[in-house]
Design a protein around this motif. Structure first.
Motif, PDB file in Angstrom:
ATOM      1  N   LYS A   1       0.832  -1.198   0.000  1.00  0.00           N
ATOM      2  CA  LYS A   1       0.000   0.000   0.000  1.00  0.00           C
ATOM      3  C   LYS A   1       0.871   1.254   0.000  1.00  0.00           C
ATOM      4  O   LYS A   1       1.884   1.315   0.694  1.00  0.00           O
ATOM      5  CB  LYS A   1      -0.925   0.017   1.229  1.00  0.00           C
ATOM      6  CG  LYS A   1      -1.921   1.167   1.248  1.00  0.00           C
ATOM      7  CD  LYS A   1      -2.855   1.062   2.465  1.00  0.00           C
ATOM      8  CE  LYS A   1      -3.848   2.205   2.498  1.00  0.00           C
ATOM      9  NZ  LYS A   1      -4.751   2.105   3.682  1.00  0.00           N
TER      10      LYS A   1
ATOM     11  N   GLN B   1       0.257   5.578   0.174  1.00  0.00           N
ATOM     12  CA  GLN B   1      -0.756   6.613   0.386  1.00  0.00           C
ATOM     13  C   GLN B   1      -0.098   7.971   0.551  1.00  0.00           C
ATOM     14  O   GLN B   1       0.843   8.123   1.328  1.00  0.00           O
ATOM     15  CB  GLN B   1      -1.582   6.280   1.639  1.00  0.00           C
ATOM     16  CG  GLN B   1      -2.699   7.270   1.918  1.00  0.00           C
ATOM     17  CD  GLN B   1      -3.507   6.891   3.149  1.00  0.00           C
ATOM     18  OE1 GLN B   1      -3.209   5.898   3.827  1.00  0.00           O
ATOM     19  NE2 GLN B   1      -4.532   7.670   3.449  1.00  0.00           N
TER      20      GLN B   1
ATOM     21  N   GLU C   1       3.018   0.817   3.360  1.00  0.00           N
ATOM     22  CA  GLU C   1       2.668  -0.291   4.239  1.00  0.00           C
ATOM     23  C   GLU C   1       3.080  -1.596   3.572  1.00  0.00           C
ATOM     24  O   GLU C   1       2.937  -1.767   2.357  1.00  0.00           O
ATOM     25  CB  GLU C   1       1.165  -0.311   4.520  1.00  0.00           C
ATOM     26  CG  GLU C   1       0.726  -1.401   5.489  1.00  0.00           C
ATOM     27  CD  GLU C   1      -0.749  -1.345   5.831  1.00  0.00           C
ATOM     28  OE1 GLU C   1      -1.268  -2.342   6.364  1.00  0.00           O
ATOM     29  OE2 GLU C   1      -1.385  -0.305   5.557  1.00  0.00           O
TER      30      GLU C   1
ATOM     31  N   ARG D   1       4.840  -0.207   8.751  1.00  0.00           N
ATOM     32  CA  ARG D   1       4.553   1.038   8.041  1.00  0.00           C
ATOM     33  C   ARG D   1       5.711   2.007   8.201  1.00  0.00           C
ATOM     34  O   ARG D   1       6.459   1.952   9.166  1.00  0.00           O
ATOM     35  CB  ARG D   1       3.275   1.686   8.590  1.00  0.00           C
ATOM     36  CG  ARG D   1       2.014   0.871   8.353  1.00  0.00           C
ATOM     37  CD  ARG D   1       0.780   1.624   8.839  1.00  0.00           C
ATOM     38  NE  ARG D   1      -0.430   0.849   8.636  1.00  0.00           N
ATOM     39  CZ  ARG D   1      -1.652   1.304   8.856  1.00  0.00           C
ATOM     40  NH1 ARG D   1      -1.822   2.558   9.305  1.00  0.00           N
ATOM     41  NH2 ARG D   1      -2.699   0.543   8.649  1.00  0.00           N
TER      42      ARG D   1
ATOM     43  N   PHE E   1       0.589   2.490  -8.464  1.00  0.00           N
ATOM     44  CA  PHE E   1      -0.141   3.417  -7.600  1.00  0.00           C
ATOM     45  C   PHE E   1      -0.123   4.831  -8.163  1.00  0.00           C
ATOM     46  O   PHE E   1      -1.153   5.506  -8.212  1.00  0.00           O
ATOM     47  CB  PHE E   1       0.464   3.413  -6.198  1.00  0.00           C
ATOM     48  CG  PHE E   1       0.028   4.566  -5.343  1.00  0.00           C
ATOM     49  CD1 PHE E   1      -1.241   4.589  -4.780  1.00  0.00           C
ATOM     50  CD2 PHE E   1       0.873   5.644  -5.116  1.00  0.00           C
ATOM     51  CE1 PHE E   1      -1.653   5.678  -4.005  1.00  0.00           C
ATOM     52  CE2 PHE E   1       0.470   6.721  -4.349  1.00  0.00           C
ATOM     53  CZ  PHE E   1      -0.799   6.734  -3.792  1.00  0.00           C
TER      54      PHE E   1
END
Length: 429
Positions: free
Chosen positions: A143, A145, A155, A161, A180
């Motif tokens: 992930k 973000q 992550e 993280r 992403f």
């Protein structure tokens, strides 16, 4: 190598590097030399390792390895460099006839002359310059973000993280970070696969007609075989051909493959090639690499906090055999951009704008070379030539300066000129 002086008490620039290939390790070395950078490298495999056969170190790659300090870790016995100054040969794979051969340019520093060595040895040379305490293994990114603060949160599969100012994507052609940042950018198997085997040199050289040189044995239909000595007792054989895409899982990293299944594909090649392919198949240890491609990226940055480097930044699919060199040039440009922005009191966004200004046009120029190749191939195919003459014309019409300038490209000069121009403009304003 972990320097704690963050310049006048300012908070460090926190950087995450994704991927432990040549680009990622190069970034760790270079960014680690900036006293204001606090970096961590994340690698999804349980160890830093390299698969595949050989790799070329061209003039531009050698310069980058000298700049980051890894060149001293590569010894003369580690690589093959023709003592006769022969850079390589292009042969008709059906007849064995030499169509073209090139020699090292006389103006090139002898230390920078092109050579071939095991990919793993380049990886090891770079790793020796890295602070391994900052590497986290078995970390699969799941992930990404962008936060309201401007930072990026990443992550991993195990729940770990990290929150960073700059995310450096060195995670290859199938980059998770790129998926992403550019969700509409899709890559797919391009219909070709490469099969790489390292065999013992004395055994290979016993085959009459296999020269002690780097040789492309060309054919039509997307097929060729590449043979070359490596350092020490190693000799590489790479076979490339088109493969069906339906009903198969294709992976871009090496996986074991029984080359015996494809020996019949090379029945139309000359006897030395048939023998060396059969030898590679009999020995075993072949690895399969599916080749992927996709749309051309217009930018190598995203979200004012993410930089793409190496294969993550372009869909060149190994077209020029210089992926490691391009990745290390990316690292140089990014590092100098970050340093320039920090010294000038500018933020990460300014650094990335400069990095993009340096590298995106360069990749545009490389795409133009691919288009030129494609145009030549289409032109030759439309002329109704015999198979052997078509092979010869494809080789002869794509030789020369237009296809080789990138190996002599001076990234240090290019970066200096752009930064100097920016600084002069700032003084006028």
């Amino acid at each position: 190598m972990a320097v704690k002086d963050y310049t006048n008490g300012a908070a460090p620039l926190k950087v995450a590097i994704i991927g432990g290939g040549p680009g990622g390790l190069g970034a760790a070395i270079a960014l680690g030399k900036l006293p204001f950078v606090d970096w961590t490298l994340y690698e999804k495999k349980p160890e830093i390792s390299e698969t595949g056969g050989g790799i070329s170190l061209q003039q531009h790659t050698w310069r980058m390895l000298e700049w980051n300090g890894a060149a001293k870790n590569i010894k003369p016995q580690d690589f093959f460099r023709s003592p006769e100054g022969l850079g390589g040969q292009q042969r008709n794979g059906r007849t064995g006839e030499i169509v073209e051969q090139n020699y090292y340019p006389p103006h090139v520093n002898p230390k920078h002359v092109s050579c071939r060595l095991r990919r793993a040895l380049l990886q090891a040379a770079l790793l020796k310059e890295v602070d391994e305490s900052r590497i986290r293994l078995s970390q699969k990114l799941v992930k990404v973000q962008k936060l309201a603060s401007g930072k990026v949160e990443i992550e991993f599969e195990d729940g770990h993280r990290d929150e960073v100012d700059l995310l450096v994507a060195a995670d290859g052609i199938r980059s998770f970070v790129r998926s992403f940042t550019f969700p509409s950018h899709k890559i797919k198997y391009n219909g070709q696969s490469a099969y790489r085997t390292i065999i013992h040199k004395p055994t290979a050289e016993a085959i009459e007609g296999i020269p002690k040189a780097s040789v492309f044995w060309q054919n039509l239909g997307g097929r060729y075989v590449f043979t070359s000595p490596l350092g020490g007792d190693d000799f590489e054989v790479t076979a490339r051909l088109s493969r069906p895409s339906e009903g198969q899982e294709h992976v871009s990293w090496g996986r074991p493959f029984d080359l015996n299944a494809l020996v019949q594909e090379y029945e139309g090649f000359c006897e030395p090639v048939r023998k060396v392919v059969a030898l590679a198949a009999a020995q075993g240890g072949t690895q399969e690499f599916a080749l992927f491609s996709g749309p051309r990226l217009e930018s190598v940055i995203a979200l004012d906090a993410i930089a793409l480097i190496g294969d993550a930044s372009h869909p060149l699919s190994g077209a020029f055999g210089a992926g490691a060199g391009f990745a290390l040039e990316d690292v140089y440009a990014l590092t100098k951009s970050v340093e320039w922005a920090w010294k000038g009191g500018k933020g990460v966004a300014a650094a990335l704008e400069l990095y993009d200004r340096i590298r995106s046009p360069h990749y545009g120029d490389l795409y133009a070379v691919l288009d030129w190749y494609g145009g030549i191939f289409a032109e030759v195919a439309a002329e109704g030539l015999s198979v052997d003459e078509e092979i010869a014309q494809r080789i002869r019409r794509t030789r020369g300066k237009q296809g080789s300038w990138m190996y002599h490209y001076d990234i240090e000069k290019a970066v200096d000129e752009i930064i100097q121009g920016l600084d002069e403009t700032a003084k006028v304003v």
